[in-house]
Write an enzyme that holds these catalytic residues in place. Sequence first.
Site: not given
Length: 464
Positions: A242, A316
């Site tokens: 990130k 996920r």
Amino acid sequence: MTKKSASAQSVTAKSLPVHLSSEAGFAKIAKLLSPAARQFSEGMGFAAKSGAMLVVPGTDGKPEAALFGTGSDEGLADNPFLAGKLATDLPPGRYHLAGKVAKPQLVYLAFLLGKYRFSRYRKHDLRDVTLDAPEGCDAATIERTAEIICMGRDLINTPANDLTTADLAAAAKALAKAHKAKFKEIVGDDLLEENFPLIHAVGKASAVPPRLVDIRWGATDAPKVTLVGKGVVFDTGGLDLKTSASMLLMRKDMGGAATALTTAALIMASGINVRLRVLLPIVENAVSGLSFRPGDIYPSRKGITVEIGNTDAEGRLILADALTLADEEKPDLLVDFATLTGAARVALGPELPPFYTDDEALAAEIARISGETHDPVWRMPLWKPYQAMLDSKYADTNNTGASGFAGSITAALFLKRFVSDTSAYAHFDIYGWNPSAKPGKPEGGEPQAARLVAALVAKRFAQK
Ligand code: BES
Ligand code: MG
Ligand code: ZN
């Protein structure tokens, strides 16, 4: 006279009334004040605008009452959370709400939640304001609810150096112990042994090993409720690192796990007859030579092979294995909470988490209870045609869509593939954080939808 009754007496004597008033209703409220107080409020131009507050003096110059504007709302019925402002804006002292209060439980809760500050590293600077529980309110239950929510907030607010995967599991263990629940955890390479390949893959780069926490509480023959929470103690993005700005808040990426624990605590404290299970896949999405990589292909517990399109779509992956386990015993209700996508924030902003379910009755019930509990959520669609966005050339599925479109929906569709047998399944893509302070919602961690789901469980299974 005993010490206790003396203090109780002085407490009652000192408690100042707070008059709630709509703009239209203020003329009537003003009549309840002494002439001195009324004149003071007129002189100050108090008009009962929403959230406006004024302490008015009596003839002796001492505070006589506090006035609190509720705008167009009569008695905070539309927005009981506005009462959170009393906690931050009143001068130190003890108060009670004068007259009839709409939704007294939520008003009191909002006040208590408004008093929260994260004070692990610095003493908080809040004034000492107390409010007598309004009439018609079960004070003990509300105080317990506030305490539980603040536990969830503390977990989210705690930085990753003090909340490793081991620390988060320990917090879950402590909660389980407090409620005499069974606690189990699968740690590190045992995850491979016990067939949780995705949790292992995401968590293996960290110095502190990944784990799956499994808590069970309640009678085994009671209706089965399973809560699953994303427990990424820190999300660097992995090798798809990130940016600084995106990484800054990623200590809150275990907000789903904190919310599941908060919900569980609310359910366990209420003593409702369900067999509760809490599954928390807990990892740090770290960078090292052991990191999972873009292009890697992993098996999952379900048998579906997953190509890694982006290591930053880690939530996920760990949820997939946990949901598969949850689904194996076909619970009567399955809910997951996860700070899953930035796209959910783009769609609905930080205060309105989307939820997903194919169960129409469940969707309607969630929407209704969301309104009742003032715990806002909004349904978004599990739009099947977008499933194709997750197609992989080499595996059964990719973990991301290449287009970047509909990010929250495709994440929800990905999760849904791992739940095949449970019909009452809902996924909440929460933000888990108040970016700026609002009444009853101080800046920082917020276990969104916990009260809502606890109320849902109470409504669905109370009759048993
Ligand atoms: N934890 C983030 C999602 C997130 C980001 C929640 C900011 C709240 C605020 C998640 O693991 C993530 O990085 N998701 C990616 C997915 C993408 C790579 C497909 C995202 O949303 O950008
Ligand atoms: Mg990520
Ligand atoms: Zn994440």
